[in-house]
Motif scaffolding. Structure first.
Motif, mmCIF file in Angstrom:
data_model
loop_
_atom_site.group_PDB
_atom_site.id
_atom_site.type_symbol
_atom_site.label_atom_id
_atom_site.label_comp_id
_atom_site.label_asym_id
_atom_site.label_seq_id
_atom_site.Cartn_x
_atom_site.Cartn_y
_atom_site.Cartn_z
ATOM 1 N N GLY A 146 63.875 27.827 46.913
ATOM 2 C CA GLY A 146 63.685 28.312 45.543
ATOM 3 C C GLY A 146 62.280 28.816 45.256
ATOM 4 O O GLY A 146 62.031 29.389 44.193
ATOM 5 N N ASP A 147 61.375 28.618 46.187
ATOM 6 C CA ASP A 147 60.017 29.133 45.993
ATOM 7 C C ASP A 147 59.924 30.614 46.343
ATOM 8 O O ASP A 147 58.902 31.252 46.064
ATOM 9 C CB ASP A 147 59.024 28.355 46.864
ATOM 10 N N SER A 148 60.962 31.153 46.946
ATOM 11 C CA SER A 148 60.972 32.576 47.278
ATOM 12 C C SER A 148 60.851 33.389 46.001
ATOM 13 O O SER A 148 61.655 33.241 45.076
ATOM 14 C CB SER A 148 62.266 32.958 48.007
ATOM 15 N N ALA A 149 59.844 34.231 45.947
ATOM 16 C CA ALA A 149 59.544 34.994 44.735
ATOM 17 C C ALA A 149 58.366 35.905 45.039
ATOM 18 O O ALA A 149 57.808 35.880 46.144
ATOM 19 C CB ALA A 149 59.177 34.054 43.581
ATOM 20 N N VAL A 150 57.985 36.679 44.030
ATOM 21 C CA VAL A 150 56.730 37.433 44.108
ATOM 22 C C VAL A 150 55.721 36.713 43.220
ATOM 23 O O VAL A 150 56.015 36.425 42.047
ATOM 24 C CB VAL A 150 56.895 38.891 43.659
ATOM 25 N N TYR A 151 54.575 36.427 43.760
ATOM 26 C CA TYR A 151 53.528 35.720 43.028
ATOM 27 C C TYR A 151 52.414 36.707 42.704
ATOM 28 O O TYR A 151 51.894 37.390 43.591
ATOM 29 C CB TYR A 151 52.997 34.547 43.844
ATOM 30 N N PHE A 152 52.087 36.774 41.422
ATOM 31 C CA PHE A 152 51.047 37.690 40.963
ATOM 32 C C PHE A 152 49.842 36.907 40.469
ATOM 33 O O PHE A 152 49.967 35.938 39.712
ATOM 34 C CB PHE A 152 51.554 38.557 39.807
ATOM 35 N N CYS A 153 48.700 37.393 40.876
ATOM 36 C CA CYS A 153 47.446 36.899 40.344
ATOM 37 C C CYS A 153 46.974 37.878 39.272
ATOM 38 O O CYS A 153 47.261 39.091 39.345
ATOM 39 C CB CYS A 153 46.422 36.840 41.485
ATOM 40 N N ALA A 154 46.294 37.385 38.267
ATOM 41 C CA ALA A 154 45.746 38.236 37.214
ATOM 42 C C ALA A 154 44.413 37.676 36.758
ATOM 43 O O ALA A 154 44.095 36.506 37.019
ATOM 44 C CB ALA A 154 46.716 38.329 36.032
ATOM 45 N N SER A 155 43.641 38.512 36.083
ATOM 46 C CA SER A 155 42.386 38.019 35.509
ATOM 47 C C SER A 155 42.152 38.678 34.155
ATOM 48 O O SER A 155 42.692 39.754 33.866
ATOM 49 C CB SER A 155 41.201 38.304 36.439
ATOM 50 N N SER A 156 41.354 37.998 33.319
ATOM 51 C CA SER A 156 40.971 38.556 32.035
ATOM 52 C C SER A 156 39.565 38.102 31.698
ATOM 53 O O SER A 156 39.066 37.116 32.246
ATOM 54 C CB SER A 156 41.940 38.150 30.928
ATOM 55 N N GLN A 157 38.952 38.806 30.740
ATOM 56 C CA GLN A 157 37.572 38.508 30.390
ATOM 57 C C GLN A 157 37.442 37.118 29.783
ATOM 58 O O GLN A 157 36.570 36.348 30.132
ATOM 59 C CB GLN A 157 37.050 39.561 29.404
ATOM 60 N N GLY A 158 38.296 36.810 28.845
ATOM 61 C CA GLY A 158 38.207 35.521 28.175
ATOM 62 C C GLY A 158 39.532 34.800 28.248
ATOM 63 O O GLY A 158 40.398 35.121 29.066
ATOM 64 N N ILE A 159 39.721 33.846 27.364
ATOM 65 C CA ILE A 159 40.969 33.082 27.364
ATOM 66 C C ILE A 159 41.767 33.363 26.104
ATOM 67 O O ILE A 159 42.480 32.516 25.596
ATOM 68 C CB ILE A 159 40.714 31.569 27.520
#
Lengths: 116, 111
Positions: free
Chosen positions: A84-97
Motif C-alpha cells: 500500500g505504500d506504492s504511490a508517487v511521493y512529492f516534495c514541496a517547499s514554501s517561504q513560510g508556513i
C-alpha cells in the motif's frame, strides 16, 4: 537549475525493505513538505517541517520517518515497506508556513515508488 | 475542516474550444485558492492563485479563474485550449501550513 529536486525519480523494491527518498530545495525557503499521491491521483499531505522542526504529521504510520538535516533538505525514510505504500511521493517547499498569507508551494517532480 | 471538490473527473474538449473546470471548496475563513497542473510524469506547476482583492485572477498559459464567495467556487477557464493543455488539473485550498487538494480533473484534448 531545479528549484525542488527529489531523488530517485523511480524506486522499485520488495515488501519489507527499507528505503529513503531525498529532497533538496535551493529557493531559500523555510518550510518543506511531503505529499503522497495515490493511484487515483489524490494528493494528501504527510508532513511539513519549518526550519527543521516538525509542524504537521497527518497521522502517517510511524514506519515513515522524515528527517530534516537543514532547512534546505527534507528526506523521507520508509521502514518495512508494504504494498500500500506504492504511490508517487512529492516534495514541496514554501517561504513560510502560511501565516495568513497562503504561501505558494513549489513542487518537485515526484518519486514513483513501486513495492512488489 | 478544509475540503475541495472537483466534480468532473475527466473532461474532453476539442482543440480551440473553450474550457471551464469546476472547483468548490469548504473553508471556515478567508480561503487561499490555487490551481495546479500536472503533466504526465511531471510534478505540479502553479497556474494561478487567489489570496485577496480582484476576484478574477490571471495565470500562466492563458488561464484565468474566478473566485465566487457566494458559491464557494473557484472555477478555472481558458478561452481556447491547445493540445499541450492535456494534463491533470488540481484545485487546492490553503490555510495555515498546508494545502488540501481536490481529486483532480483529467483534461483530454481532441484534435
Amino acid at each position: 537549475d531545479t528549484a525542488v529536486s527529489q531523488t530517485p525519480k523511480y524506486l522499485v523494491t520488495q515488501m519489507g525493505n527499507d528505503k529513503s527518498i531525498k529532497c533538496e530545495q535551493n529557493l531559500g525557503h523555510d518550510t518543506m513538505y511531503w505529499y503522497k499521491q495515490d493511484s487515483k491521483k489524490f494528493l494528501k499531505i504527510m508532513f511539513s517541517y519549518n526550519n527543521k522542526e516538525l509542524i504537521i504529521n497527518e497521522t502517517v504510520p510511524n514506519r515513515f520517518s522524515p528527517k530534516s538535516p537543514d532547512k534546505a533538505h527534507l528526506n523521507l525514510h520508509i521502514n518495512s515497506l508494504e504494498l500500500g505504500d506504492s504511490a508517487v511521493y512529492f516534495c514541496a517547499s514554501s517561504q513560510g508556513i502560511g501565516q495568513g498569507k497562503g504561501d505558494i508551494q513549489y513542487f518537485g517532480a515526484g518519486t514513483r515508488l513501486s513495492v512488489l | 475542516a478544509q475540503s475541495v471538490t472537483q466534480p468532473d473527473i475527466h473532461i474532453t474538449v476539442s482543440e480551440g474550444a473553450s474550457l471551464e473546470l469546476r472547483c468548490n471548496y469548504s473553508y471556515g475563513a478567508t480561503p487561499y485558492l490555487f490551481w495546479y497542473v500536472q503533466s504526465p510524469g511531471q510534478g505540479l506547476q502553479l497556474l494561478l492563485k487567489y489570496f485577496s482583492g480582484d476576484t478574477l485572477v490571471q495565470g500562466i498559459k492563458g488561464f484565468e479563474a474566478e473566485f465566487k464567495r457566494s458559491q464557494s467556487s473557484f472555477n478555472l477557464r481558458k478561452p481556447s485550449v491547445h493540445w499541450s493543455d492535456a494534463a491533470e488539473y488540481f484545485c487546492a485550498v490553503g490555510g495555515a501550513q498546508k494545502l488540501v487538494f481536490g481529486q483532480g480533473t483529467r483534461l483530454t484534448i481532441n484534435p
